[in-house]
Enzyme design. Structure first.
Site, short mmCIF file in Angstrom:
data_model
loop_
_atom_site.label_atom_id
_atom_site.label_comp_id
_atom_site.label_asym_id
_atom_site.label_seq_id
_atom_site.Cartn_x
_atom_site.Cartn_y
_atom_site.Cartn_z
N THR A 86 36.32 53.60 20.08
CA THR A 86 35.97 54.77 20.91
C THR A 86 35.26 54.33 22.19
O THR A 86 35.49 54.88 23.26
CB THR A 86 35.10 55.79 20.16
OG1 THR A 86 33.87 55.18 19.75
CG2 THR A 86 35.82 56.35 18.95
N LYS A 87 34.39 53.32 22.09
CA LYS A 87 33.65 52.90 23.29
C LYS A 87 34.55 52.14 24.26
O LYS A 87 34.38 52.23 25.47
CB LYS A 87 32.43 52.06 22.89
CG LYS A 87 31.36 52.84 22.11
CD LYS A 87 30.70 53.94 22.94
CE LYS A 87 29.50 54.55 22.21
NZ LYS A 87 28.85 55.62 22.99
N LEU A 142 31.08 75.31 27.41
CA LEU A 142 31.63 75.06 28.74
C LEU A 142 32.03 76.36 29.43
O LEU A 142 31.82 76.52 30.64
CB LEU A 142 32.85 74.12 28.65
CG LEU A 142 32.52 72.66 28.30
CD1 LEU A 142 33.79 71.83 28.20
CD2 LEU A 142 31.56 72.05 29.33
N SER A 182 28.80 50.66 25.12
CA SER A 182 28.09 49.71 24.25
C SER A 182 28.69 48.33 24.46
O SER A 182 29.86 48.22 24.86
CB SER A 182 28.29 50.13 22.79
OG SER A 182 27.95 49.06 21.92
N TYR A 224 33.77 52.53 16.09
CA TYR A 224 32.84 52.62 17.22
C TYR A 224 33.38 51.82 18.40
O TYR A 224 33.42 52.32 19.54
CB TYR A 224 31.49 52.07 16.76
CG TYR A 224 30.35 52.21 17.74
CD1 TYR A 224 29.83 53.46 18.07
CD2 TYR A 224 29.77 51.08 18.34
CE1 TYR A 224 28.77 53.58 18.95
CE2 TYR A 224 28.71 51.19 19.21
CZ TYR A 224 28.20 52.45 19.51
OH TYR A 224 27.14 52.56 20.38
N SER A 225 33.81 50.59 18.15
CA SER A 225 34.34 49.74 19.23
C SER A 225 35.56 50.38 19.89
O SER A 225 35.70 50.35 21.11
CB SER A 225 34.74 48.37 18.68
OG SER A 225 33.60 47.60 18.41
N ASN A 256 25.57 60.80 27.18
CA ASN A 256 24.77 59.85 26.40
C ASN A 256 25.00 59.95 24.90
O ASN A 256 25.03 58.93 24.22
CB ASN A 256 23.28 60.08 26.71
CG ASN A 256 22.40 59.46 25.65
OD1 ASN A 256 22.20 58.25 25.60
ND2 ASN A 256 21.88 60.29 24.75
N ARG A 287 16.44 62.64 21.87
CA ARG A 287 15.90 61.42 21.23
C ARG A 287 16.42 60.18 21.95
O ARG A 287 17.32 60.26 22.77
CB ARG A 287 16.39 61.33 19.78
CG ARG A 287 15.74 62.29 18.85
CD ARG A 287 16.07 62.00 17.41
NE ARG A 287 17.43 62.32 17.05
CZ ARG A 287 18.30 61.44 16.54
NH1 ARG A 287 17.96 60.19 16.37
NH2 ARG A 287 19.52 61.83 16.20
N1 NAP Z 1 20.68 52.24 20.21
C1 NAP Z 1 21.43 51.24 20.62
O1 NAP Z 1 21.09 50.07 20.38
C2 NAP Z 1 22.68 51.49 21.40
C3 NAP Z 1 23.42 50.38 21.79
C4 NAP Z 1 24.60 50.56 22.50
C5 NAP Z 1 25.01 51.83 22.83
N2 NAP Z 1 24.28 52.90 22.45
C6 NAP Z 1 24.77 54.24 22.85
O2 NAP Z 1 23.78 54.93 23.55
C7 NAP Z 1 23.85 56.33 23.27
C8 NAP Z 1 22.52 56.85 22.77
O3 NAP Z 1 22.17 56.10 21.61
P1 NAP Z 1 20.75 56.24 20.88
O4 NAP Z 1 20.54 54.97 20.19
O5 NAP Z 1 19.73 56.77 21.83
O6 NAP Z 1 21.13 57.32 19.78
P2 NAP Z 1 20.21 58.21 18.81
O7 NAP Z 1 18.79 57.74 18.83
O8 NAP Z 1 20.94 58.26 17.52
O9 NAP Z 1 20.33 59.62 19.53
C9 NAP Z 1 21.60 60.16 19.69
C10 NAP Z 1 21.48 61.47 20.44
O10 NAP Z 1 22.80 62.02 20.50
C11 NAP Z 1 22.77 63.31 19.93
N3 NAP Z 1 24.00 63.63 19.23
C12 NAP Z 1 24.66 62.90 18.29
N4 NAP Z 1 25.71 63.59 17.81
C13 NAP Z 1 25.71 64.77 18.47
C14 NAP Z 1 26.52 65.92 18.43
N5 NAP Z 1 27.54 66.02 17.57
N6 NAP Z 1 26.24 66.94 19.25
C15 NAP Z 1 25.21 66.90 20.10
N7 NAP Z 1 24.37 65.85 20.18
C16 NAP Z 1 24.63 64.80 19.37
C17 NAP Z 1 21.62 63.31 18.96
O11 NAP Z 1 21.21 64.64 18.74
P3 NAP Z 1 20.18 65.03 17.55
O12 NAP Z 1 18.82 64.72 18.11
O13 NAP Z 1 20.44 66.48 17.34
O14 NAP Z 1 20.54 64.19 16.36
C18 NAP Z 1 20.59 62.46 19.70
O15 NAP Z 1 19.84 63.24 20.62
C19 NAP Z 1 25.00 56.50 22.28
O16 NAP Z 1 26.18 56.85 22.97
C20 NAP Z 1 25.13 55.11 21.66
O17 NAP Z 1 26.42 54.87 21.18
C21 NAP Z 1 23.12 52.76 21.74
#
Ligand code: NAP
Length: 227
Positions: A136-137, A54, A120, A133-134, A68, A17
């Site tokens: 960990t990032k 792994l 982030s 969140y802050s 990601n 996603r």
């Molecule tokens: N969206 C933003 O505005 C934004 C901004 C800054 C940074 N980010 C960072 O960008 C990255 C992607 O964000 P996104 O917005 O695309 O997130 P998202 O739409 O919530 O998708 C997160 C993805 O990570 C997977 N995931 C989460 N927990 C997991 C786990 N325990 N094991 C395996 N897979 C897991 C989810 O799997 P499932 O499909 O199985 O749920 C999903 O495919 C993240 O690291 C987020 O912190 C996002």
């Protein structure tokens, strides 16, 4: 004689996603083979799942690693519970460390590799209820710099991509429609990023075209943090 282009393989976590899926599509479009294990196969929140995945995939030729997947449970500093904190550290940091430790040595042995960690803007600035969140990032940025220093001599470039507000499920889950409207007004470009915009930059960072950019946190936020 012209050399045949090298065939690269990428491992992308959270590729089902959002930003991850767009990165998978971007890499596939440029001819990279992509492994994107779904959560039922590789659950980054479960140490046992990570270790057994792994063990069975450690000999895989991974040239490009995109960490990601991430999780963002909102809590004020005063309300962060230990279990929630540990789960966030495991997904956003611990699993990333284990993937880097497992696949970077193969990249070094082959003399070429790219690692990209999804950070982030909240690793650099923050907002109420983003403390865990802050933290960990910000630590992920530190890991990025350390890995860039240690694996650089082996031809491995390591960067973090720090998006601002991206139009994804995570953003919609953590912000009401009214809050998103207010946020749009605070972004100089007056809109959220699309996942495709992030994926284009990610694609560059992990490509051969990126030959000198390493150890950096690349902010892509439409100018949000300039204000
Ligand atoms: N969206 C933003 O505005 C934004 C901004 C800054 C940074 N980010 C960072 O960008 C990255 C992607 O964000 P996104 O917005 O695309 O997130 P998202 O739409 O919530 O998708 C997160 C993805 O990570 C997977 N995931 C989460 N927990 C997991 C786990 N325990 N094991 C395996 N897979 C897991 C989810 O799997 P499932 O499909 O199985 O749920 C999903 O495919 C993240 O690291 C987020 O912190 C996002």
């Amino acid at each position: 004689m012209t050399q045949a282009p090298r065939q690269y393989t990428a491992l992308v976590t959270g590729g089902a996603r959002g930003i991850g899926r767009a990165i998978v599509e971007e890499l596939q479009a440029s001819g990279v083979s992509v492994l994107a294990p779904p959560r039922r196969e590789l659950d980054l929140a479960a140490v046992q799942s990570v270790e057994s995945w792994l063990l069975s995939h450690r000999d895989e030729k991974v040239d490009i690693l995109v960490n990601n997947a991430g999780t963002n449970v909102l809590n004020a500093v005063a309300d962060i519970e230990l279990a929630t904190w540990e789960a966030m550290v495991q997904v956003n940091l611990g699993a990333v460390l284990r993937l880097v430790q497992t696949f970077a040595p193969g990249m070094v042995a082959r003399g070429w590799g790219r690692i990209l960690n999804l950070s982030s803007i909240f690793s650099l600035v923050t907002r109420e209820r983003r403390a865990a969140y802050s933290m960990t990032k910000a630590a992920l940025n530190a890991l990025t710099r350390s890995a860039a220093v240690e694996y650089g001599p082996g031809g491995v470039l390591v960067n973090a991509l720090a998006p601002g507000y991206v139009d994804t499920d995570l953003t919609r889950a953590n912000n009401s429609p009214e809050a998103l409207e207010r946020i749009r007004g605070l972004i100089p470009l007056r809109r959220l990023a699309s996942v495709a915009e992030l994926a284009r930059i990610a694609g560059f960072l992990v490509s051969e075209a990126n030959s000198y950019l390493t150890g950096q946190v690349v902010v892509v936020d439409g100018g949000f943090t300039c204000l």
